[in-house]
Design a protein around this motif. Structure first.
Motif, PDB file in Angstrom:
ATOM      1  N   MET A  54       0.821  -1.202   0.000  1.00  0.00           N
ATOM      2  CA  MET A  54       0.000   0.000   0.000  1.00  0.00           C
ATOM      3  C   MET A  54       0.862   1.262   0.000  1.00  0.00           C
ATOM      4  SD  MET A  54      -3.126   0.841  -0.028  1.00  0.00           S
ATOM      5  CE  MET A  54      -4.277   2.072   0.391  1.00  0.00           C
ATOM      6  N   ARG A  55       1.953   1.235   0.771  1.00  0.00           N
ATOM      7  CA  ARG A  55       2.847   2.395   0.794  1.00  0.00           C
ATOM      8  C   ARG A  55       3.442   2.668  -0.579  1.00  0.00           C
ATOM      9  NH1 ARG A  55       7.302   2.330   5.438  1.00  0.00           N
ATOM     10  NH2 ARG A  55       8.551   2.856   3.628  1.00  0.00           N
ATOM     11  N   THR A  56       3.719   1.625  -1.325  1.00  0.00           N
ATOM     12  CA  THR A  56       4.309   1.768  -2.654  1.00  0.00           C
ATOM     13  C   THR A  56       3.327   2.434  -3.614  1.00  0.00           C
ATOM     14  OG1 THR A  56       5.573  -0.239  -2.260  1.00  0.00           O
ATOM     15  CG2 THR A  56       5.442   0.536  -4.519  1.00  0.00           C
ATOM     16  N   ILE A  57       2.075   2.066  -3.529  1.00  0.00           N
ATOM     17  CA  ILE A  57       1.072   2.653  -4.417  1.00  0.00           C
ATOM     18  C   ILE A  57       0.879   4.129  -4.109  1.00  0.00           C
ATOM     19  CG2 ILE A  57      -1.374   2.606  -5.043  1.00  0.00           C
ATOM     20  CD1 ILE A  57      -1.276  -0.435  -4.607  1.00  0.00           C
ATOM     21  N   VAL A  58       0.753   4.467  -2.835  1.00  0.00           N
ATOM     22  CA  VAL A  58       0.588   5.870  -2.441  1.00  0.00           C
ATOM     23  C   VAL A  58       1.835   6.666  -2.810  1.00  0.00           C
ATOM     24  CG1 VAL A  58       0.289   7.433  -0.475  1.00  0.00           C
ATOM     25  CG2 VAL A  58      -1.043   5.322  -0.601  1.00  0.00           C
ATOM     26  N   GLY A  59       3.010   6.077  -2.609  1.00  0.00           N
ATOM     27  CA  GLY A  59       4.252   6.751  -2.993  1.00  0.00           C
ATOM     28  C   GLY A  59       4.323   6.999  -4.492  1.00  0.00           C
ATOM     29  N   GLY A  60       3.860   6.035  -5.275  1.00  0.00           N
ATOM     30  CA  GLY A  60       3.839   6.203  -6.728  1.00  0.00           C
ATOM     31  C   GLY A  60       2.884   7.293  -7.165  1.00  0.00           C
ATOM     32  N   ILE A  61       1.724   7.364  -6.509  1.00  0.00           N
ATOM     33  CA  ILE A  61       0.753   8.412  -6.837  1.00  0.00           C
ATOM     34  C   ILE A  61       1.321   9.792  -6.497  1.00  0.00           C
ATOM     35  CG2 ILE A  61      -1.507   9.348  -6.211  1.00  0.00           C
ATOM     36  CD1 ILE A  61      -2.449   6.419  -5.875  1.00  0.00           C
ATOM     37  N   VAL A  62       1.928   9.895  -5.325  1.00  0.00           N
ATOM     38  CA  VAL A  62       2.526  11.177  -4.925  1.00  0.00           C
ATOM     39  C   VAL A  62       3.652  11.558  -5.877  1.00  0.00           C
ATOM     40  CG1 VAL A  62       3.857  12.317  -3.104  1.00  0.00           C
ATOM     41  CG2 VAL A  62       1.845  10.958  -2.510  1.00  0.00           C
ATOM     42  N   LEU A  63       4.488  10.611  -6.246  1.00  0.00           N
ATOM     43  CA  LEU A  63       5.592  10.885  -7.167  1.00  0.00           C
ATOM     44  C   LEU A  63       5.074  11.316  -8.535  1.00  0.00           C
ATOM     45  CD1 LEU A  63       8.640  10.888  -7.630  1.00  0.00           C
ATOM     46  CD2 LEU A  63       8.448   8.493  -8.309  1.00  0.00           C
ATOM     47  N   ALA A  64       4.033  10.643  -9.024  1.00  0.00           N
ATOM     48  CA  ALA A  64       3.457  11.022 -10.316  1.00  0.00           C
ATOM     49  C   ALA A  64       2.873  12.431 -10.260  1.00  0.00           C
ATOM     50  CB  ALA A  64       2.387  10.016 -10.723  1.00  0.00           C
ATOM     51  N   ALA A  65       2.232  12.782  -9.157  1.00  0.00           N
ATOM     52  CA  ALA A  65       1.677  14.125  -9.016  1.00  0.00           C
ATOM     53  C   ALA A  65       2.790  15.173  -8.984  1.00  0.00           C
ATOM     54  CB  ALA A  65       0.827  14.210  -7.751  1.00  0.00           C
ATOM     55  N   LEU A  66       3.854  14.896  -8.265  1.00  0.00           N
ATOM     56  CA  LEU A  66       4.974  15.843  -8.205  1.00  0.00           C
ATOM     57  C   LEU A  66       5.639  16.018  -9.572  1.00  0.00           C
ATOM     58  CD1 LEU A  66       6.649  14.878  -4.803  1.00  0.00           C
ATOM     59  CD2 LEU A  66       5.358  16.947  -5.353  1.00  0.00           C
ATOM     60  N   ILE A  67       5.828  14.927 -10.290  1.00  0.00           N
ATOM     61  CA  ILE A  67       6.419  15.013 -11.630  1.00  0.00           C
ATOM     62  C   ILE A  67       5.504  15.806 -12.560  1.00  0.00           C
ATOM     63  CG2 ILE A  67       7.027  13.668 -13.681  1.00  0.00           C
ATOM     64  CD1 ILE A  67       8.087  11.505 -11.777  1.00  0.00           C
ATOM     65  N   GLY A  68       4.198  15.582 -12.464  1.00  0.00           N
ATOM     66  CA  GLY A  68       3.250  16.318 -13.303  1.00  0.00           C
ATOM     67  C   GLY A  68       3.263  17.809 -13.021  1.00  0.00           C
ATOM     68  N   VAL A  69       3.272  18.185 -11.752  1.00  0.00           N
ATOM     69  CA  VAL A  69       3.303  19.606 -11.387  1.00  0.00           C
ATOM     70  C   VAL A  69       4.611  20.241 -11.839  1.00  0.00           C
ATOM     71  CG1 VAL A  69       3.390  21.196  -9.433  1.00  0.00           C
ATOM     72  CG2 VAL A  69       1.672  19.393  -9.491  1.00  0.00           C
ATOM     73  N   ALA A  70       5.726  19.562 -11.614  1.00  0.00           N
ATOM     74  CA  ALA A  70       7.029  20.102 -12.023  1.00  0.00           C
ATOM     75  C   ALA A  70       7.096  20.252 -13.539  1.00  0.00           C
ATOM     76  CB  ALA A  70       8.152  19.195 -11.535  1.00  0.00           C
ATOM     77  N   ALA A  71       6.616  19.268 -14.275  1.00  0.00           N
ATOM     78  CA  ALA A  71       6.632  19.350 -15.740  1.00  0.00           C
ATOM     79  C   ALA A  71       5.744  20.497 -16.214  1.00  0.00           C
ATOM     80  CB  ALA A  71       6.174  18.038 -16.351  1.00  0.00           C
ATOM     81  N   GLY A  72       4.595  20.675 -15.587  1.00  0.00           N
ATOM     82  CA  GLY A  72       3.705  21.773 -15.965  1.00  0.00           C
ATOM     83  C   GLY A  72       4.349  23.131 -15.746  1.00  0.00           C
ATOM     84  N   LEU A  73       5.034  23.289 -14.626  1.00  0.00           N
ATOM     85  CA  LEU A  73       5.693  24.579 -14.353  1.00  0.00           C
ATOM     86  C   LEU A  73       6.843  24.831 -15.316  1.00  0.00           C
ATOM     87  CD1 LEU A  73       5.746  24.475 -10.455  1.00  0.00           C
ATOM     88  CD2 LEU A  73       4.305  25.903 -11.919  1.00  0.00           C
ATOM     89  N   VAL A  74       7.650  23.816 -15.572  1.00  0.00           N
ATOM     90  CA  VAL A  74       8.800  23.978 -16.466  1.00  0.00           C
ATOM     91  C   VAL A  74       8.345  24.262 -17.890  1.00  0.00           C
ATOM     92  CG1 VAL A  74      10.736  22.750 -17.523  1.00  0.00           C
ATOM     93  CG2 VAL A  74      10.402  22.647 -15.064  1.00  0.00           C
ATOM     94  N   LEU A  75       7.371  23.493 -18.382  1.00  0.00           N
ATOM     95  CA  LEU A  75       6.934  23.670 -19.761  1.00  0.00           C
ATOM     96  C   LEU A  75       6.201  24.988 -19.967  1.00  0.00           C
ATOM     97  CD1 LEU A  75       5.811  20.038 -20.605  1.00  0.00           C
ATOM     98  CD2 LEU A  75       7.896  21.212 -21.304  1.00  0.00           C
ATOM     99  N   THR A  76       5.487  25.465 -18.962  1.00  0.00           N
ATOM    100  CA  THR A  76       4.811  26.761 -19.067  1.00  0.00           C
ATOM    101  C   THR A  76       5.827  27.882 -19.218  1.00  0.00           C
ATOM    102  OG1 THR A  76       2.968  25.963 -17.759  1.00  0.00           O
ATOM    103  CG2 THR A  76       3.226  28.340 -17.911  1.00  0.00           C
ATOM    104  N   ASN A  77       6.913  27.797 -18.490  1.00  0.00           N
ATOM    105  CA  ASN A  77       7.938  28.845 -18.572  1.00  0.00           C
ATOM    106  C   ASN A  77       8.758  28.761 -19.855  1.00  0.00           C
ATOM    107  OD1 ASN A  77       7.233  29.979 -16.124  1.00  0.00           O
ATOM    108  ND2 ASN A  77       8.597  28.626 -14.982  1.00  0.00           N
TER     109      ASN A  77
END
Length: 60
Positions: A1-24
């Motif tokens: 269960m920890r692995t799944i939640v960690g993967g979801i959090v990691l995917a969300a962080l990567i998505g937010v970071a990619a959105g900020l970088v690509l917008t700039n």
């Protein structure tokens, strides 16, 4: 269960970071592709067709 939640959090962080970088990194097409062969200025200066919005009521 920890692995799944960690993967979801990691995917969300990567998505937010990619959105900020690509917008700039984005450049408007009229600025990126303006060469001496294609003289494209600010899109507000070379529009054709009937005026819309405030311009239409001011000219009528």
């Amino acid at each position: 269960m920890r692995t799944i939640v960690g993967g979801i959090v990691l995917a969300a962080l990567i998505g937010v970071a990619a959105g900020l970088v690509l917008t700039n990194m984005q450049t408007p097409a009229w600025r990126a592709f303006s060469t001496s062969g294609a003289r494209v200025g600010d899109p507000g200066e070379n529009l054709i067709g009937p005026p819309w919005g405030r311009e239409r009521s001011a000219k009528s």
